[in-house]
Design a protein around this motif. Structure first.
Motif, short mmCIF file in Angstrom:
data_model
loop_
_atom_site.label_atom_id
_atom_site.label_comp_id
_atom_site.label_asym_id
_atom_site.label_seq_id
_atom_site.Cartn_x
_atom_site.Cartn_y
_atom_site.Cartn_z
N GLY A 61 0.83 -1.20 0.00
CA GLY A 61 0.00 0.00 0.00
C GLY A 61 0.87 1.25 0.00
N LEU A 62 0.28 2.40 0.34
CA LEU A 62 0.98 3.68 0.43
C LEU A 62 1.88 3.91 -0.79
N LEU A 63 3.21 3.99 -0.61
CA LEU A 63 4.11 4.32 -1.72
C LEU A 63 4.75 3.08 -2.36
N SER A 64 4.30 1.90 -1.99
CA SER A 64 4.99 0.68 -2.40
C SER A 64 4.98 0.44 -3.91
N GLU A 65 3.97 0.91 -4.62
CA GLU A 65 3.92 0.73 -6.08
C GLU A 65 3.95 2.07 -6.81
N ASN A 66 4.61 3.02 -6.18
CA ASN A 66 4.75 4.35 -6.75
C ASN A 66 6.11 4.45 -7.45
N ALA A 67 6.10 4.38 -8.78
CA ALA A 67 7.34 4.39 -9.55
C ALA A 67 8.12 5.69 -9.34
N ASN A 68 7.41 6.80 -9.17
CA ASN A 68 8.09 8.08 -8.95
C ASN A 68 8.87 8.06 -7.64
N PHE A 69 8.30 7.44 -6.60
CA PHE A 69 8.99 7.33 -5.32
C PHE A 69 10.25 6.48 -5.47
N ALA A 70 10.14 5.37 -6.21
CA ALA A 70 11.31 4.52 -6.43
C ALA A 70 12.41 5.28 -7.18
N GLU A 71 12.00 6.13 -8.13
CA GLU A 71 12.98 6.93 -8.87
C GLU A 71 13.65 7.97 -7.98
N VAL A 72 12.88 8.59 -7.10
CA VAL A 72 13.44 9.58 -6.18
C VAL A 72 14.46 8.91 -5.26
N CYS A 73 14.13 7.70 -4.79
CA CYS A 73 15.09 6.95 -3.96
C CYS A 73 16.40 6.74 -4.72
N GLN A 74 16.29 6.32 -5.97
CA GLN A 74 17.48 6.11 -6.79
C GLN A 74 18.30 7.39 -6.91
N ALA A 75 17.61 8.48 -7.21
CA ALA A 75 18.28 9.76 -7.42
C ALA A 75 19.01 10.23 -6.15
N CYS A 76 18.48 9.83 -5.01
CA CYS A 76 19.09 10.22 -3.73
C CYS A 76 20.12 9.22 -3.23
N GLY A 77 20.39 8.19 -4.03
CA GLY A 77 21.38 7.19 -3.64
C GLY A 77 20.90 6.26 -2.55
N ILE A 78 19.58 6.08 -2.46
CA ILE A 78 18.98 5.19 -1.47
C ILE A 78 18.38 3.99 -2.18
N PHE B 78 15.88 1.28 -3.12
CA PHE B 78 14.46 1.00 -2.96
C PHE B 78 14.29 -0.51 -2.94
N ILE B 79 13.75 -1.05 -1.85
CA ILE B 79 13.62 -2.50 -1.73
C ILE B 79 12.36 -2.93 -2.45
N GLY B 80 12.53 -3.18 -3.73
CA GLY B 80 11.43 -3.55 -4.61
C GLY B 80 11.93 -3.57 -6.04
N PRO B 81 11.03 -3.69 -7.01
CA PRO B 81 11.43 -3.73 -8.41
C PRO B 81 11.96 -2.38 -8.90
N LYS B 82 12.49 -2.37 -10.11
CA LYS B 82 12.96 -1.14 -10.73
C LYS B 82 11.75 -0.25 -11.05
N PRO B 83 11.94 1.07 -11.07
CA PRO B 83 10.82 1.97 -11.37
C PRO B 83 10.12 1.66 -12.68
N GLU B 84 10.89 1.32 -13.71
CA GLU B 84 10.27 1.03 -15.02
C GLU B 84 9.40 -0.23 -14.98
N THR B 85 9.78 -1.19 -14.13
CA THR B 85 8.97 -2.40 -13.99
C THR B 85 7.69 -2.11 -13.23
N ILE B 86 7.80 -1.30 -12.18
CA ILE B 86 6.60 -0.89 -11.43
C ILE B 86 5.63 -0.18 -12.36
N ARG B 87 6.17 0.70 -13.20
CA ARG B 87 5.33 1.47 -14.13
C ARG B 87 4.67 0.54 -15.15
N LEU B 88 5.44 -0.41 -15.68
CA LEU B 88 4.90 -1.35 -16.67
C LEU B 88 3.75 -2.15 -16.10
#
Length: 451
Positions: free
Chosen positions: A83-100, A102-112
């Motif tokens: 729930g919450l931000l778990s399937e939010n591809a933008n959140f996963a991308e922000v984590c990547q950009a901040c060098g954190i 994201f314990i989950g799939p890649k943003p592009e996979t979440i989006r697909l």
């Protein structure tokens, strides 16, 4: 392995992730809203940071606030839970950009997988069986009518970007199409900010079956069998079990094998759940994929002895699947999970307030995942789930008997809960015989009210 993880969630799943981290020797950071100040996930984390007022948009869904907390605590990774931000591809991308991490799939996979018609196309391309339906978004009423005639009534329209039953309508005739199509599009736009719909053949008496997978960063994917999730109300699951009585070992191996190959080709990483409808001929049809851990993951853990949350963390840290599993998958016994919600058991209305007494059952084969306790307060702002009661037996009969006695020994006072409803379901002859589908609760509640 990670040094410190922030859990971007609340409630029982936040506590579940903390337990996994403690066993892996990882420090944890809890985030919480002002309403959750006294929650157990705050107490048991190594650090805790308040990120805002009770409203979700101002706290748990506030990406800048979550990222700020992660940077303040200097964490290596973020676990989003479900729930919450778990399937939010933008959140996963922000984590990547901040060098954190994201314990989950890649943003592009979440989006697909989040765009259902694209997910259908991807699965179909790799041989996963799907329901007959539109090739993509059905843009107009005229186009919808054309597809409906081609597929054959009844059909169902679904929100492109949605879930949980919103933006979904069953259309049984040409006469019904205009009003239902418009209503579904309007509801989808309101709920998800996107009114696009796609169309599928509607299965009259389906079962809801889902397969759990784990995938590492090296192309290795394993299917951990299926869960039966047909006991639902308004498309919200009430209880789940594993395995399904309708899935044979041959079908389990066939579908599991197809999914392993498909998700390896797609480049899927971490935990995921692939959801199917099963028709009366026991044929499975893909409907959607959830790119996260599921609420009902414990029934798979109970029947495979695989810790899925630990697996998620280890995979995100670079571990290979063979190091996570430590051997072949062995299915043992039968497991059932009841979702204990803070709500009236017949009216299904929320029941916020203070818990005056709280006693969880125990004994052989019983597990309770909860963040609640006596004197704890259920806030009115969030999901009503307060506990997951999970049991395992040597077979389904023993699991049902064990669940029945565990429900009897589960005491929650001060608020209404779904425990009385679950006790009635356990005693129902059709449920005990495995004679049910996704419409079970409609028939069950009608019969209960007649009595």
């Amino acid at each position: 392995m990670f040094r410190k993880i922030l859990i971007a969630n609340r409630g029982e799943i936040a506590l579940r992730v903390i337990c996994a981290c403690k066993e892996l020797g990882i420090k944890t950071v809890a985030i919480y809203s002002e309403a959750d100040r006294n929650s157990l996930h705050v107490r048991f984390a190594d650090e805790a940071i308040c990120i805002g007022p009770p409203r979700l948009a101002d706290s748990y869904l506030n990406i800048p606030a979550v990222i700020s907390a992660a940077e303040i605590a200097n964490v290596d990774a973020i676990h989003p839970g479900y729930g919450l931000l778990s399937e939010n591809a933008n959140f996963a991308e922000v984590c990547q950009a901040c060098g954190i991490e994201f314990i989950g799939p890649k943003p592009e996979t979440i989006r697909l997988m989040g765009e259902k018609e694209k997910a259908r196309a991807a699965m179909k391309e790799h041989g996963v069986p799907i329901l007959p339906g539109s090739d993509g978004v059905v843009a107009t009423e005229a186009e919808a009518m054309e597809w409906a005639k081609k597929i054959g009534f009844p059909v169902i329209v679904k929100a492109k970007a949605g879930g949980g039953g919103r933006g979904m309508r069953v259309i049984r005739s040409e006469e019904e199409l205009p009003v239902h199509f418009a209503a579904a599009s309007s509801e989808a736009a309101s709920a998800f900010g996107n009114g696009d719909l796609y169309m599928e053949k509607f299965v009259e008496r389906p079962r809801h079956i889902e397969f759990q997978i784990l995938a590492d960063s090296y192309g290795n994917v394993v299917s951990l069998g299926e869960r039966e999730c047909s006991i639902q109300r308004r498309h919200q699951k009430l209880l789940e079990e594993a395995p399904s009585t309708q899935v044979t070992p041959e079908l389990r191996a066939e579908i599991g094998g197809i999914l392993e190959k498909t998700l390896s080709k797609i480049g899927y990483i971490n935990a995921g759940t692939i959801e199917f409808l099963m028709d009366e001929d026991r044929k499975l049809y893909f409907i959607e994929m959830n790119t996260r851990i599921q609420v009902e993951h414990p029934v798979t853990e109970m029947t495979t002895d695989v810790d899925l949350v630990k697996g998620q963390i280890m995979i995100a840290a670079g571990a290979k699947l063979q190091d996570v599993l430590m051997g072949p998958i062995v299915f043992r016994g039968h497991a059932i999970e009841c979702r204990i919600n803070a709500e009236h058991p017949e009216k299904f209305t929320p029941s916020a307030g203070k818990i005056t007494a709280f006693h969880t059952p125990g004994g052989t084969g019983v597990r309770v995942d909860t963040h609640q306790y006596a004197e704890g307060v259920i806030p009115p702002y969030y999901d009503s789930l307060i506990a997951k009661l999970v049991v395992r037996g040597k077979d389904r009969d023993e699991a049902i008997s064990r669940m029945a006695r565990a429900l009897e020994m589960f005491i929650v006072e001060g608020i209404h809960t779904s425990i009385p409803l679950h006790r009635k379901i356990m005693a129902d002859p059709d449920f005990r015989a495995g004679n049910f589908d996704t419409k079970f609760m409609e028939r069950f509640m009608t019969q209960t009210h007649k009595k």
